[in-house]
Design a protein around this motif. Structure first.
Motif, PDB file in Angstrom:
ATOM      1  N   PRO A 308       1.274  -1.349   0.090  1.00  0.00           N
ATOM      2  CA  PRO A 308      -0.114  -0.038  -0.041  1.00  0.00           C
ATOM      3  C   PRO A 308       0.598   1.055  -0.270  1.00  0.00           C
ATOM      4  N   PHE A 309       1.980   1.219   0.618  1.00  0.00           N
ATOM      5  CA  PHE A 309       2.716   2.651   0.276  1.00  0.00           C
ATOM      6  C   PHE A 309       3.331   3.052  -0.853  1.00  0.00           C
ATOM      7  N   ASN A 371     -15.347   1.090  -8.255  1.00  0.00           N
ATOM      8  CA  ASN A 371     -14.620   1.956  -7.195  1.00  0.00           C
ATOM      9  C   ASN A 371     -13.432   3.269  -8.044  1.00  0.00           C
ATOM     10  N   GLY A 372     -13.483   3.185  -9.326  1.00  0.00           N
ATOM     11  CA  GLY A 372     -12.893   3.565 -10.406  1.00  0.00           C
ATOM     12  C   GLY A 372     -11.255   2.963 -10.215  1.00  0.00           C
ATOM     13  N   PRO A 373     -10.124   3.651 -11.063  1.00  0.00           N
ATOM     14  CA  PRO A 373      -8.375   2.868 -10.738  1.00  0.00           C
ATOM     15  C   PRO A 373      -7.985   3.544  -9.700  1.00  0.00           C
ATOM     16  N   ARG A 376      -5.162   3.664  -4.516  1.00  0.00           N
ATOM     17  CA  ARG A 376      -5.112   4.067  -2.403  1.00  0.00           C
ATOM     18  C   ARG A 376      -6.073   2.672  -2.243  1.00  0.00           C
ATOM     19  N   PHE A 377      -7.373   2.780  -2.906  1.00  0.00           N
ATOM     20  CA  PHE A 377      -7.987   1.532  -2.742  1.00  0.00           C
ATOM     21  C   PHE A 377      -8.234   0.386  -3.419  1.00  0.00           C
ATOM     22  N   SER A 382      -7.466  -5.064  -3.236  1.00  0.00           N
ATOM     23  CA  SER A 382      -7.474  -6.036  -4.165  1.00  0.00           C
ATOM     24  C   SER A 382      -7.240  -7.396  -3.190  1.00  0.00           C
ATOM     25  N   ALA A 383      -6.283  -7.460  -2.471  1.00  0.00           N
ATOM     26  CA  ALA A 383      -5.921  -8.563  -0.678  1.00  0.00           C
ATOM     27  C   ALA A 383      -6.979  -8.681  -0.401  1.00  0.00           C
TER      28      ALA A 383
END
Length: 435
Positions: A308-309, A371-373, A376-377, A382-383
């Motif tokens: 996520p970083f 939710n779009g590309p 950050r989400f 996906s995990a």
């Protein structure tokens, strides 16, 4: 002045009832007071007559009453929010949607984990599962009988935890690969990384390697996966970009070469090793134990925590390599770091579950549609969604053909292949062909 007075008398409609009219227009029966005031003010405003487009005027608010013959004061447009009005307002819609999707995925994962822990040849009711978990945690509850405790804690829960880790690793790896390659068709299984990592694991089994103890298969899978993903990255680039056709053809070649190597190891292996190699080829969680969970846990957790970083830099990279460099992103360094993370996550999954394809392709696309590309989400989502899909897939593999068990990799391929075919045609249609 009489004309202005008559127009003001006729304009009895509420302020703002009629659309604003250009200065100098005639006075009609439906004219509003604001239109009359602009008509009266027009002769004394030569600048307004010469450049009507440069200084647009707004109608005053419904509570304002300008003096006769005086130009109306400019007021904020009621269609636009006032400055600072959104400071205490609700968060933007994408943030709310991401929050609701996260809560839905967490709830679904919890329910699926409880259902998977209690479902099987020895059925355990969900309240008993919760009571046993509370008892183990020292929060009350009550233990099950001896058989129930053994089935739950030595068979079911290791499998659930392993499915969660493997699914999260594959889903996150797919999202990272699609961001790194800038290509929606990239996925560890489709372009051969899972097969390459499987070659490392199969080689360790067939050759009887044990130089790292319980970590030997994981280390061999990681090294082979790293070599594979580096080769795919270098071979699929052309003119500074990664092409769809080259990427897919490279994946086909890598999968074919990996299959040939696995067949060669099978030819030279004994019967016991052949059974293990078959497990790696089909993909399964049937051999889940707590030692296997502990063997994959450090690799999976490290990759999932680091990924996520890089979300913000992936968003900048999606603008293109040159804009990303102008914004301060070291593109090659970023790609190298993410390739290592992808290899780590894929190796961790393959080392304990064999080749399970299409999780990394299907999950990020479903989340983009929802939710779009934004990464950050997308990366942590996906995990989480990958864990949901694989826990559900493992539950289906155990229950659809009882008392037999379907290979998990075969089941995900049966579901993912039609989705990949649809996605391939959709991408081709949007790009107007591959030429």
């Amino acid at each position: 002045m009489a004309l202005s007075h008559d127009c003001a008398a006729d304009g009895g409609a509420p302020s703002g009832a009629a659309p604003a009219q250009p200065a100098g227009a005639g006075c009609g029966p439906g004219r509003s007071p604001q239109g009359a005031e602009r008509t009266a003010a027009a002769p004394s405003d030569p600048g307004h007559r010469s450049a009507p487009e440069e200084t647009p005027r707004r109608a005053p608010g419904p509570t304002e009453s300008p003096a006769p013959g005086e130009a109306p004061a400019t007021t904020p447009d009621p269609a636009r929010p006032a400055a600072g009005a959104g400071a205490g307002a609700a968060p933007p819609r994408p943030h709310r949607k991401a929050l609701w999707l996260t809560l839905a995925l967490l709830t679904t994962l919890l329910l699926l984990a409880l259902a998977s822990a209690g479902t099987g040849a020895y059925r355990i009711p969900t309240p008993d599962v919760l009571a046993s978990a509370q008892h183990r945690l020292g929060l009350g509850g009550a233990p099950l009988d001896r058989v129930g405790e053994s089935v739950l804690w030595n068979v079911r829960l290791p499998r659930v935890v392993l499915a969660l880790l493997v699914g999260a690793s594959l889903g996150c790896a797919g999202a990272l690969m699609q961001g790194v390659f800038g290509n929606p068709l990239a996925e560890p299984g489709v372009i051969g990384i899972s097969a390459g990592a499987a070659v490392g694991a199969v080689a360790a089994i067939a050759l009887g390697l044990s130089f790292f103890g319980n970590w030997t298969i994981t280390v061999c899978a990681f090294v082979a996966g790293l070599v594979t993903v580096s080769s795919v990255y270098l071979l699929s680039r052309n003119g500074g970009k990664t092409e769809v056709v080259t990427l897919i053809l490279t994946g086909i070649a890598v999968n074919a070469f990996a299959g040939a190597l696995i067949g060669l190891f099978v030819f030279f292996a004994d019967s016991g090793q052949v059974n293990q190699i078959t497990f790696w080829q089909l993909g399964s969680l049937a051999q889940a134990t707590w030692p296997r969970v502990l063997a994959v846990l450090p690799c999976a957790v490290a990759g999932l925590l680091v990924a996520p970083f890089y979300a913000r830099r992936l968003d900048l990279l999606s603008l293109g390599e040159r804009p990303a460099r102008h914004l301060g992103i070291d593109v090659e360094r970023l790609r190298l770091a993410l390739i290592l993370v992808v290899a780590l996550l894929t190796a961790a999954a393959v080392a304990v579950a064999g080749v399970i394809t299409f999780i990394g392709l299907l999950v990020p696309h479903l989340l983009r549609m929802a939710n779009g590309p934004g990464h950050r989400f997308l990366v942590p989502g996906s995990a989480l969604a990958g864990a949901v899909v694989l826990v559900a897939g493992d539950l289906a593999a155990r229950t659809l053909a009882q008392p037999a068990e379907l290979p998990l990799g075969v089941l995900t391929a049966l579901i993912g292949s039609p989705f990949f075919f649809w996605l391939l045609r959709r991408t081709r249609r949007k790009q107007g062909g591959w030429a």
